[in-house]
Design a protein around this motif. Structure first.
Motif, short mmCIF file in Angstrom:
data_model
loop_
_atom_site.label_atom_id
_atom_site.label_comp_id
_atom_site.label_asym_id
_atom_site.label_seq_id
_atom_site.Cartn_x
_atom_site.Cartn_y
_atom_site.Cartn_z
N UNK A 1 0.85 -1.21 0.00
CA UNK A 1 0.00 0.00 0.00
C UNK A 1 0.88 1.25 0.00
N UNK A 2 1.05 1.89 1.14
CA UNK A 2 1.71 3.20 1.17
C UNK A 2 3.18 3.15 0.76
N UNK A 3 3.83 2.01 0.91
CA UNK A 3 5.24 1.89 0.53
C UNK A 3 5.44 1.20 -0.83
N UNK B 1 4.50 5.21 -4.45
CA UNK B 1 5.63 6.12 -4.31
C UNK B 1 5.91 6.87 -5.61
N UNK B 2 5.63 6.25 -6.74
CA UNK B 2 5.84 6.91 -8.03
C UNK B 2 4.70 7.84 -8.41
N UNK C 1 6.61 5.20 7.87
CA UNK C 1 5.73 5.60 6.77
C UNK C 1 4.86 6.78 7.18
N UNK C 2 4.36 6.75 8.40
CA UNK C 2 3.51 7.84 8.88
C UNK C 2 4.31 9.14 8.97
N UNK C 3 5.55 9.04 9.46
CA UNK C 3 6.39 10.22 9.55
C UNK C 3 6.68 10.83 8.19
#
Length: 337
Positions: free
Chosen positions: A47-49, A54-55, A88-90
């Motif tokens: 998901x987020x990573x 990311x692109x 990831x949150x940071x």
């Protein structure tokens, strides 16, 4: 079209799909398997990573809400939270909001999710605002998703389809990707919409054939999506020049979604439809959400006064795309008597 890879454990695949659909975080059903640190890492990696996320710039505020809700769930089950989640949150907390984001549209038979390892996905660049630069055409509306769902289940083999008011392009990209149609022609007239439409079609294409830099040209892009040829054209219903049907070529069907909300555009729209019907097009398929009963009544009356026949088609439910079902949605077929 892009490929969205799912997880190695079916239990978290629904969460992965919910993330990419931007499902309201309060409605996501979190899985007990997330108590495992390895499962947490995999969920974040998908998901987020993930490379796609990311692109592509996607809604940062949604990603933050997703992670906050995930952390809250893990806290309620007294699970240890993996450090990659905090990292990831940071990263997202320091991210800057933008005017446009990429939005993911996974397309698959919803009831077959458990058997899938990957999902075909359309990625569109859209505005974060409902109205931008004086137009509502810079985001995807529910009727275009309903039209796509209807079309995927319909026989379109070897058909050439002309879409009026394509907006950001979801319906056409879904149809050209997942049906055996021969050619799909996207059209719009607002310069900002055309620019974004061209970007979206181009970035979901398998092959680029023509890429015109001059937005004043009627045909500004052509390419192919799988075996379907696609074109992006400027077409202004209020300024139709003689011979436009010949320039565009034979059209089997017209598609349009959420184009009847402005009564001032009813007659130009209907005149455009009638012109193509008189030049051999079989029917126009129009999908719209009933936001104003009077607007719908007026549109139907104008169709009748132009000697056009209306047939209400079967109401569709979300089957390939997960769109929120509005109170009333119509799909009608318009033909010439």
């Amino acid at each position: 079209m892009f490929i969205l890879e799912l997880g190695s454990t079916k239990q978290i695949n629904s969460v992965i799909i919910d993330f990419f659909r931007k499902k309201h975080v309060k409605d996501i059903v979190w899985k007990e398997e997330l108590e495992s640190l390895e499962v947490q890492k995999e969920l974040l990696a998908k998901t987020v990573n993930s490379k796609l996320v990311l692109e592509c710039h996607i809604d940062i505020s949604y990603q933050r809400r997703f992670l906050k809700c995930l952390m809250h769930y893990l806290d309620t089950i007294n699970a240890t939270i993996d450090e990659t989640l905090y990292k990831a949150f940071g990263r997202l907390y320091s991210g800057k909001e933008e005017k446009y984001y990429h939005v993911f549209y996974p397309i698959f038979e919803i009831d077959k999710l458990d058997s899938l390892t990957e999902v075909n996905t359309i990625i569109l660049k859209e505005s974060i605002n409902i109205i931008s630069n004086g137009t509502t055409g810079l985001i995807t509306w529910q009727a275009s998703q309903a039209l796509a769902d209807w079309a995927i289940k319909t026989s379109l083999e070897n058909k050439t389809i002309l879409e009026l008011g394509s907006g950001v392009g979801l319906a056409g990209l879904a149809v050209s990707s997942l049906t055996p149609c021969n050619k799909y022609i996207f059209t719009d007239c607002h310069s900002d919409v055309l620019s974004l439409l061209k970007y979206n079609v181009k970035h979901n294409c398998d092959e680029i054939l023509v890429d015109e830099k001059n937005p004043e040209e009627d045909m500004i892009f052509s390419g192919s999506v799988k075996d379907c040829k696609v074109e992006v054209r400027k077409l202004d219903w209020e300024w139709l020049r003689e011979g436009i049907c010949n320039e565009i070529g034979p059209v089997d069907l017209i598609f349009a979604a959420d184009v009847i909300y402005d009564e001032f555009l009813h007659l130009p729209l209907i005149n455009t439809i009638r012109m193509f019907l008189e030049n051999g097009t079989k029917a126009a398929i129009i999908a719209f959400v009933e936001r104003n009963e009077e607007t719908v009544r007026v549109f139907r009356e104008k169709l009748a006064t132009m000697d056009l026949k209306i047939k209400d088609l079967e109401i569709v439910e979300p089957n390939y795309l997960s769109w929120k079902t509005p109170p009333i949605i119509h799909i009608i077929e318009v033909t010439i008597h």
